[in-house]
Design an enzyme around this catalytic site. Structure first.
Site, mmCIF file in Angstrom:
data_model
loop_
_atom_site.group_PDB
_atom_site.id
_atom_site.type_symbol
_atom_site.label_atom_id
_atom_site.label_comp_id
_atom_site.label_asym_id
_atom_site.label_seq_id
_atom_site.Cartn_x
_atom_site.Cartn_y
_atom_site.Cartn_z
ATOM 1 N N GLN A 1 6.259 -33.811 -31.496
ATOM 2 C CA GLN A 1 6.132 -33.932 -32.949
ATOM 3 C C GLN A 1 4.998 -33.054 -33.458
ATOM 4 O OE1 GLN A 1 6.165 -38.547 -32.345
ATOM 5 N NE2 GLN A 1 6.129 -38.203 -34.531
ATOM 6 N N GLU B 1 3.742 -37.683 -30.402
ATOM 7 C CA GLU B 1 2.755 -37.115 -31.317
ATOM 8 C C GLU B 1 1.605 -36.542 -30.490
ATOM 9 O OE1 GLU B 1 2.056 -39.599 -34.759
ATOM 10 O OE2 GLU B 1 0.256 -38.459 -35.214
ATOM 11 N N ARG C 1 -5.372 -47.634 -39.926
ATOM 12 C CA ARG C 1 -4.232 -48.018 -40.757
ATOM 13 C C ARG C 1 -4.027 -49.538 -40.738
ATOM 14 N NH1 ARG C 1 -0.103 -45.905 -43.908
ATOM 15 N NH2 ARG C 1 -0.347 -43.676 -43.568
ATOM 16 N N ALA D 1 3.473 -39.839 -39.967
ATOM 17 C CA ALA D 1 2.996 -40.513 -41.172
ATOM 18 C C ALA D 1 4.056 -40.505 -42.281
ATOM 19 C CB ALA D 1 1.684 -39.892 -41.649
ATOM 20 N N GLU E 1 8.511 -44.680 -42.015
ATOM 21 C CA GLU E 1 7.849 -45.847 -41.454
ATOM 22 C C GLU E 1 8.027 -47.154 -42.235
ATOM 23 O OE1 GLU E 1 4.215 -43.412 -41.119
ATOM 24 O OE2 GLU E 1 4.031 -44.264 -39.129
HETATM 25 C C1 QUE Z 1 1.192 -42.523 -39.421
HETATM 26 C C2 QUE Z 1 -0.035 -42.263 -39.942
HETATM 27 C C3 QUE Z 1 -0.910 -41.361 -39.338
HETATM 28 C C4 QUE Z 1 -0.492 -40.718 -38.177
HETATM 29 C C5 QUE Z 1 0.747 -40.992 -37.652
HETATM 30 C C6 QUE Z 1 1.569 -41.885 -38.277
HETATM 31 C C7 QUE Z 1 -2.197 -41.100 -39.842
HETATM 32 C C8 QUE Z 1 -3.019 -40.205 -39.121
HETATM 33 C C9 QUE Z 1 -2.555 -39.601 -37.957
HETATM 34 C C10 QUE Z 1 -3.323 -38.706 -37.148
HETATM 35 C C11 QUE Z 1 -4.700 -38.697 -37.159
HETATM 36 C C12 QUE Z 1 -5.420 -37.824 -36.379
HETATM 37 C C13 QUE Z 1 -4.769 -36.939 -35.548
HETATM 38 C C14 QUE Z 1 -3.368 -36.933 -35.519
HETATM 39 C C15 QUE Z 1 -2.671 -37.815 -36.324
HETATM 40 O O1 QUE Z 1 -1.300 -39.855 -37.537
HETATM 41 O O2 QUE Z 1 -2.574 -41.659 -40.884
HETATM 42 O O3 QUE Z 1 -2.738 -36.074 -34.721
HETATM 43 O O4 QUE Z 1 -5.439 -36.072 -34.753
HETATM 44 O O5 QUE Z 1 -4.235 -39.976 -39.613
HETATM 45 O O6 QUE Z 1 2.749 -42.170 -37.769
HETATM 46 O O7 QUE Z 1 -0.420 -42.880 -41.041
HETATM 47 MO MO1 MOS Z 2 4.095 -41.448 -36.615
HETATM 48 S S1 MOS Z 2 3.990 -43.295 -35.736
HETATM 49 O O1 MOS Z 2 4.551 -40.319 -35.462
HETATM 50 O O2 MOS Z 2 4.828 -41.137 -38.059
#
Ligand code: QUE
Ligand code: MOS
Length: 755
Positions: A191, A226, A304, A509, A712
């Site tokens: 992702q 992710e 969160r 997100a 989500e």
């Molecule tokens: C939903 C979210 C967030 C997310 C993934 C979700 C979010 C967020 C991050 C995030 C933060 C720091 C990182 C990164 C992702 O991911 O709010 O790669 O280095 O800050 O599914 O709300």
């Molecule tokens: Mo996030 S839990 O990959 O939107």
């Protein structure tokens, strides 16, 4: 417009990472995992393994040319174990063979001697021992203690929610191909292509520009790819770097379930205070997050949880503290909802407890306290354009819920007065959802799009969005199609590639379509402006009067001679630039961690779901029979895709709280890390009768073309199914523990609390 992907998926023609042709001379990587949850490594002997025919080489931590470090937010996670192991499934060595079979044979011959120590599995124990990933965080609003002291009712309790396996259909996979000058091309299932690029560069000891990451599509992700795709991409890249040969790293299901992180289990304490009428006065909570052995995204997930601690409700006094606790299980990670579901589950438990102590019905408490426009949230943002009440009231009206609920209440009354329980019990629950849209890490709220219009009028679109089955590519196709006034069949969504769109944020997100769609629209507008300027000069008219529609140029309301293709080729011959790159960043976002106040979200998504469940009180089995939803999507870009997201998210949420149970032995070894021992929700566990209405007249001026993010928020509807089942069993006020497996439910109906 129909999503062409659906045809290819159904016909089995879609190609994932491991469907690519892989050259015979390429290497296959298989990883050796720690069999022990915590201990000191006395011996790691690869000598017998290295002698297996067809094995080229084996890498351990000290062979890594760059840094043995893959931590994204906090640098606390190593790719391969050095002197210690921290969880069962921690990579210790990587075998590279001419065939996968040879590599697997060799892995079996690796010998380790680990001095075992007692692992920590429970987040509360980790907290006691000060094993914290980061300092605790607290969100406060008003004066909680004072409000609790003056309250008519105070509900206190504890809630537990469990882990959840992502179970994406395509397991983690990367093919790394060395190109010239030591550069590496990775075809990977992530992702977060930029995150893979950065991580691989660090581990290989390269600058980022030597690493090209290409993502065609993923067979599902849900947050599990992710940060956690990085590990496997690194193993493939290391093999390619060392050998100069293509290298394939594809996890088996059981390896994936053993070694990758899951949704964070939480253990939480709550206090909810209300006045005599049932208005919420104050909420106090302490969340113990089971982070696993390293940070991964845990601190952001934790954040969160705090943002969503009061769920869809207004509470004037809040004190919520959260601790990310280090334990000896796989580092847990992003999973649809990203800590939000865990926070909301606790608040819904608090409402049940409040109903028990006050005698006010759950639904009255819920309805009375729904967020309204102008309400102040604990993190300093004011709810704007709140649609919680609209969704709730519309659900009641549309699905005639008062009548339905009354009928079920009547059965219960009858049982109470007769003292005789029926074998089958029915229950209902309403679940309102309010979810903030934006990365809470403000700088991630940006995206870029690159659009080429070719001389025949066909179009290629590159963005930072990753297609993982959620339909983001098709949503962007719809946006481009409408902007250029051409059919979607002329528009190709390119793979997501770090050399075309750089520094991309993860597709996460829920905001992939919001950001990347907005950037694509901006790029289209830039190209159109140039085309109109040129055509205005040849047609001797005003550029403002020109538009594109139905594959044709229009002047005011009348079609011109020129088709889209004519415009494009004429503009090209006049040396007009037919490509554009645009950058979008969400306006007006800020958050100050020193005060825990700010404006972290562009907007909120709302909705309400109603569930009915039936429990066989003799067997402890249950069915979620009805799920009726009113969901606020803004103005949907593609209602069919959004419907799929709402239904799918909801079923995934039901699975989390009802049947999916990740269990660990005392040694820290997972007991349910196979498809045969971990019960996934499937089509037969989906509510038999599922209805979803999108809230009407719900344009959203904070996202592209009036839409709202969809990925989500629907997940959290699943929380309602949990309460519907509990009510059907008559155990609504007994132990707020998930998952509600049939065996737990049986225990509860017998009055013994299994936990
Ligand atoms: C939903 C979210 C967030 C997310 C993934 C979700 C979010 C967020 C991050 C995030 C933060 C720091 C990182 C990164 C992702 O991911 O709010 O790669 O280095 O800050 O599914 O709300
Ligand atoms: Mo996030 S839990 O990959 O939107």
């Amino acid at each position: 417009m129909k999503n062409p992907d659906s045809t290819y998926h159904v016909m089995g023609l879609t190609r994932y990472v491991d469907d690519q042709d892989f050259p015979q001379r390429g290497l296959h990587c298989v990883v050796f995992f720690s069999p022990v949850a915590k201990g000191k490594v006395r011996k790691l002997d690869i000598s017998r393994a290295a002698e297996v025919r067809g094995v080229d080489f084996i890498l351990t931590a000290r062979d890594i040319p760059g840094e043995n470090q893959i931590g994204g937010i906090i640098e606390d996670e190593i790719l391969m174990a050095e002197d210690e192991v921290d969880f069962v499934g921690m990579p210790m060595a990587a075998v590279y063979g001419r065939t996968e079979e040879a590599a697997r044979e060799a892995v079996e011959l690796i010998e380790v001697d680990i001095e075992e120590e007692t692992p920590i599995l429970d987040p509360r124990e980790a907290y006691e021992k000060n094993e914290l990933i980061a300092p605790v965080r607290t969100f406060t609003l008003g004066n909680t203690e004072e409000a609790i002291a003056g309250a008519a009712y105070v509900a206190r309790g504890r809630a537990e929610s469990g882990a959840q396996e992502h179970f994406y259909l395509e397991t983690q996979a990367t093919i790394a191909t060395p190109t010239e000058e030591g550069n590496i091309f990775l075809s990977t299932g992530t992702q977060a292509p930029t995150s893979v690029q950065r991580c691989v560069a660090k581990v290989c000891g390269y600058p980022m520009n030597k690493i090209e990451v290409d993502v065609r599509r993923l067979g599902g992700a849900f947050g599990g790819k992710e940060d956690q795709a990085n590990t496997w991409a690194c193993f493939a890249a290391l093999g390619a770097q060392k050998s100069g040969l293509p290298c394939r790293m594809v996890l088996r299901r059981s390896e994936d379930m053993l070694a990758t992180g899951k949704r964070h289990p939480y253990s939480s304490d709550f206090t909810l205070a209300l006045d005599r009428e049932g208005k919420f006065l104050a909420y106090k909570a302490m969340f113990y997050q089971n982070a696993g052995a390293a940070a991964d995204l845990s601190t952001s997930v934790l954040e969160r949880t705090l943002f969503h601690a009061t769920a869809s409700y207004y509470v004037p006094h809040v004190h919520a503290t959260a601790a990310s606790c280090r334990t000896n299980i796989t580092p847990n990670t992003a999973f649809r909802g990203f800590g939000g579901p865990q926070g909301m589950f606790v608040f819904e438990a608090a409402i049940r407890e409040a109903s028990r102590v006050s005698g006010i019905s759950v639904e009255e408490l819920q309805r009375k306290n729904l967020l309204k426009t102008g309400d102040l949230l604990s993190y300093g943002q004011i709810a704007e354009n709140a649609r919680a009440e609209r969704c709730w009231d519309r659900a009641l009206e549309k699905y005639e819920l008062p009548k339905r609920m009354k009928a079920i209440d009547n059965q219960r009354e009858k049982e109470k007065t007769s003292g005789k329980l029926e074998r089958y019990g029915r229950g209902y629950a309403l679940m309102p959802v309010c979810f903030g849209i934006s990365f809470t890490t403000t700088f991630l709220n940006q995206a870029r799009a690159h659009i080429h219009v070719y001389t025949d009028g066909s179009v290629g679109v590159s963005t930072g969005a990753v297609e993982m089955g959620q339909g983001v590519n098709h949503k962007i196709r719809e946006i481009v199609s409408e902007s250029f006034g051409i059919d979607g069949t002329h528009i190709k969504l390119e793979s997501t590639n770090t050399t075309r769109v750089s520094n991309s944020s993860p597709t996460a997100a829920s905001s992939g379509a919001d950001f990347n769609g907005a950037a694509a629209l901006m790029a289209c507008e830039m190209i159109k402006e140039r085309l109109f300027k040129y055509m205005a000069s040849t047609l001797e008219c005003k550029a403002e009067d020109l538009s594109l529609k139905d594959g044709r140029l229009y002047q005011k309301e009348s079609p011109c001679e020129e088709s889209w293709e004519d415009v494009v080729i004429q503009a090209y011959r006049a040396r007009v630039q037919l490509s554009a790159e645009a950058h979008y960043s969400t306006p007006d976002l800020h958050f100050d961690k020193s005060t825990e106040k700010g404006h972290p979200f562009a907007y909120h998504t709302y909705g309400t779901a109603y569930f009915e469940a039936e429990v066989d009180r003799l067997l402890g089995t249950y069915r979620v029979e009805k799920a009726y939803v009113v969901h606020d999507l803004g103005r949907s870009i593609n209602p069919l895709i959004d419907l799929g997201q709402v239904e799918g998210g909801m079923v995934q949420g039901i699975g989390w709280l009802t049947m999916e149970e990740m269990r660990y032995a005392e040694s820290g070894r997972p007991l349910t890390a196979t498809a045969g021992t971990y019960k996934m929700p499937d089509i037969s566990s989906a509510p038999v009768d599922m209805k979803v209405e999108f809230l009407e007249d719900a344009y959203n001026d904070r996202a592209v073309k009036g839409s709202k993010a969809v990925g989500e928020p629907p997940f959290m509807y699943g929380i309602g199914a949990y309460w519907a089942i509990k009510r059907a069993a008559g155990t609504d006020f007994c132990s707020y523990t998930a998952p509600l497996t049939p065996e737990r439910l049986m225990g509860e109906t017998r009055g013994n609390r299994p936990d």
